[in-house]
Structures are given as structure tokens and as C-alpha cells.
Design a protein around this motif. Structure first.
Motif, short mmCIF file in Angstrom:
data_model
loop_
_atom_site.label_atom_id
_atom_site.label_comp_id
_atom_site.label_asym_id
_atom_site.label_seq_id
_atom_site.Cartn_x
_atom_site.Cartn_y
_atom_site.Cartn_z
N THR A 42 -3.13 11.93 84.55
CA THR A 42 -2.86 11.97 85.99
C THR A 42 -3.78 13.01 86.64
OG1 THR A 42 -0.56 11.42 85.53
CG2 THR A 42 -1.06 12.23 87.73
N HIS A 92 -3.44 16.22 84.37
CA HIS A 92 -2.15 16.42 83.71
C HIS A 92 -1.90 15.35 82.66
CE1 HIS A 92 2.23 15.67 83.29
NE2 HIS A 92 2.31 16.98 83.30
N TRP A 94 1.18 14.31 79.71
CA TRP A 94 2.37 14.55 78.90
C TRP A 94 2.19 13.70 77.63
CZ3 TRP A 94 5.80 17.29 76.83
CH2 TRP A 94 6.86 16.74 76.12
N GLN A 101 2.61 19.20 76.80
CA GLN A 101 2.12 19.04 78.17
C GLN A 101 0.83 19.81 78.33
OE1 GLN A 101 4.26 18.91 82.27
NE2 GLN A 101 4.03 21.07 81.87
N ARG A 103 -1.95 20.88 81.17
CA ARG A 103 -2.26 20.99 82.59
C ARG A 103 -3.59 21.70 82.71
NH1 ARG A 103 1.36 24.57 85.04
NH2 ARG A 103 1.32 23.41 86.97
N THR B 42 5.78 12.72 87.25
CA THR B 42 4.91 13.86 87.49
C THR B 42 5.06 14.31 88.94
OG1 THR B 42 3.36 12.96 85.88
CG2 THR B 42 2.54 14.71 87.30
N ALA B 54 0.58 20.11 88.93
CA ALA B 54 1.35 18.93 88.54
C ALA B 54 2.07 19.25 87.25
CB ALA B 54 0.42 17.74 88.33
N ARG B 55 3.26 18.72 87.10
CA ARG B 55 4.03 18.92 85.87
C ARG B 55 5.02 17.78 85.73
NH1 ARG B 55 4.42 21.02 90.61
NH2 ARG B 55 4.19 23.20 90.04
N ILE B 56 5.43 17.57 84.48
CA ILE B 56 6.40 16.53 84.21
C ILE B 56 7.80 17.07 84.55
CG2 ILE B 56 6.92 17.08 81.80
CD1 ILE B 56 6.56 14.11 81.23
#
Lengths: 193, 193
Positions: A42, A92, A94, A101, A103, B42, B54-56
Motif C-alpha cells: 500500500t 506499507h 502487512w 508490519q 512501514r 490500513t 499508514a498502519r494496519i
């Protein structure tokens, strides 16, 4: 006694160096293996409409030595206009299999025209339709299929993402989080997860 | 002759209304089913350090009538500080099974304290450890496990994401893209994909 598989699988998360190397390993695998979790990543940018923007992209390159990642797109897509206005992006991932994760804060360099003709030549003909819709991506159309795919090297853009920092989180039986910065020589430091 | 399964699966992508409803259906399923593709989404925000972030996150609620989505987090996490400074967020899902990308521009409302005590009471004890690390999430620590999990309702925050716009892309045998806006009553319009 053989090592506990669950513990062995997490050995790489236990030091800063091996955690960072594992992240690069997963990214490189995303480039090489269409089914790897890091194949589709992403990309977040500052939107021209004032809203944060994010979209899925295919990871096309990962170079640990240079700390760069590579993505291909249509030169007329919104993400290009956004990165021309502000080159700061976050990539990003996952990775469900590794429970990791990734980033990456990265500065985007946009390559076009003669700079990308070598890469264009290596793209299979059937895959080129991703670059060159008429009208341009994001333009209004009257009905759903009121567009044509006209592959064109003129519409092909390569993003070289120069990673400035990584924030990695591993959700194993313990949770671990660390931040690594280019300016700090990628040595890294642990953070509370 | 029975319908071609591939075509039948895509029937919902062929009108604006059914495409929009399918997106809500996938989001609702993400809330209910731990294995659904829209379980982990996200969340992108404007970073306080100048970079897109951005993060899950786990999708905890999806209400089509109100056009809201819900996420839970630690009140001391970076995303809260970011959304306090600028409430604009994007929630992004790539639903591999439906071949559907959901991009939601949403304004975040932050609920805490007495506003969230009902929700806190419904969270199983074992799941509460996600809220209340010591030191706070993102703070430097000397070694990887130099933190403690101390679940605390004081550290529990609920994000209500008021969706303002959806950008949906379906990658079926044909590609379809549409944008829907709250201000336009969610009627939607096709875009070139």
C-alpha cells in the motif's frame, strides 16, 4: 532436542540487525514471487484534494544496498501528481505469514521517457495495458466500460522510493517494534510496541 | 444453462448501486469474520513528522446507514495525535477474494473515557492488553521486551470514521472504478480505471 519451530521462526525478530534484514528479505521475496505477501503493498501519499490517499501497488523492485523500492504506474495517475507536489510517501506491508508490519517512509523519484525505456522493453505485452487508459485514470466516464486500454510508453512511469526510515513491528508470541533510519546508518532502536 | 460462476460473481460490480452495496457488505463481513479480507485494514493519516503514515488496524464496526467505520486503538498512539492535529484519514482495503479495492476518505471522531466504557466492558480480558503498554506505544526502550502490558480503560480510544467518499476499483475480467460521495447522496459516478 530440535529447536521449537515457533521459536526458530521468530529468531530473526530478536536482534535489530536480523529484524531489519528479515524485512528486506520479505520485500525482495515480494518482488520475485507473485504469491508472496509483500507482492501487493500500500502506497500512501498526501492527496491533492486535502485527504490522505492510499492504494495498492505491485512491488517491482527492492534493493537493500541502496535502500530503494520500485513501483510502476501510469504517469497520469493521481499518485504521480501528488508525488510531484510532495515526494514524501509511505509504503506499507502487512506480511501475515511473517507476522511482520513494514512501514517505510520514502522519498519518491519519478522516472519517465528515455529513463524507463529499458524497463518498458522488459514488460510482457499483455501486462502493458496497465499503462495508457483513454481517458486518463480517474477521469469521469459515462458508463463503466467507456474507456480503452492503449498501452503507451509515454504513459509509463517508474517510482524509485528512497527509503529514509523503517518502522517494523513483529507480532510473535512477544511483540517487538523498532525504528531504523538512513541518517543513523540503519542501526535501529527498539520502541515500545 | 446455469450462469457462468465468474460472471455471476461479478454481477454486483456492474451497477453503481450494487458495487457500493458490495463494498459495504465486504466491510461488514470484515467486522464479523476474523478471516475475512476486510478484517485488517490500513489506516492512513497525516504524520506529525511530516511523512504520510499508514498502519494496519482491526475493523471493529461498519454501519452503512450512518456511513461510519470503527477502529479501536491506544489513546497514546501516534495515530491519535495525528488525528487530533488533522482528522482526515483514509481507510484502505484490498479484498483479494472480491478483487475489490475500497478507499474511504473519512473524518475521524475520537471517543474516550465514559463514552467508551460500554465498549470496554465488552472486550474480552485477554484482548485488552492491546490498550495500555508501559511505556506508551512508540516510546524508546533499551531492549526489545523492556515494556509491560497494563490494560487500562484510560488508554482505550475508539475512532468513529465518518466516511465522506468512497473510491472503489473492481479488478474483474473488466476493470471498473467509481467514486461515491456523502455530499452527493452516495449515487456515485464511473471513473476511468
Amino acid at each position: 532436542m530440535p529447536p521449537n519451530p515457533a521459536e526458530a521462526a521468530q529468531a530473526w525478530a530478536q536482534s535489530l540487525e536480523t529484524l531489519r534484514d528479515a524485512a528486506w528479505g520479505r520485500l525482495v521475496r515480494g518482488v520475485r514471487d507473485k504469491r508472496a505477501p509483500a507482492r501487493h503493498v500500500t502506497l500512501s501519499t498526501y492527496g491533492r484534494n486535502g485527504w490522505p490517499q492510499a492504494r495498492i501497488v505491485v512491488l517491482r523492485g527492492a534493493d537493500k544496498a541502496a535502500a530503494t523500492l520500485e513501483v510502476h504506474t501510469d504517469l497520469r495517475s493521481a499518485k504521480i501528481a501528488e508525488l510531484q507536489a510532495d515526494p514524501r510517501a509511505m509504503l506499507h506491508v502487512w506480511d501475515d505469514r511473517a507476522r511482520l508490519q513494514i512501514r517505510a517512509e520514502a522519498r519518491a523519484e519519478i522516472l519517465t521517457g528515455p529513463q524507463v525505456s529499458d524497463r518498458w522493453a522488459r514488460i510482457p505485452e499483455g501486462s502493458r495495458i496497465a499503462y495508457g487508459s483513454r481517458p486518463a485514470p480517474g477521469q469521469p466516464i459515462l458508463t463503466a466500460l467507456d474507456y480503452a486500454k492503449q498501452p503507451s510508453v509515454q504513459d509509463f512511469a517508474v517510482l524509485i522510493l528512497h527509503v529514509q526510515a523503517f518502522d517494523l513491528v513483529h507480532l510473535g508470541s512477544d511483540h517487538r517494534r523498532a525504528r531504523f533510519e538512513r541518517a543513523g546508518g540503519w542501526t535501529g532502536a527498539w520502541l515500545s510496541p
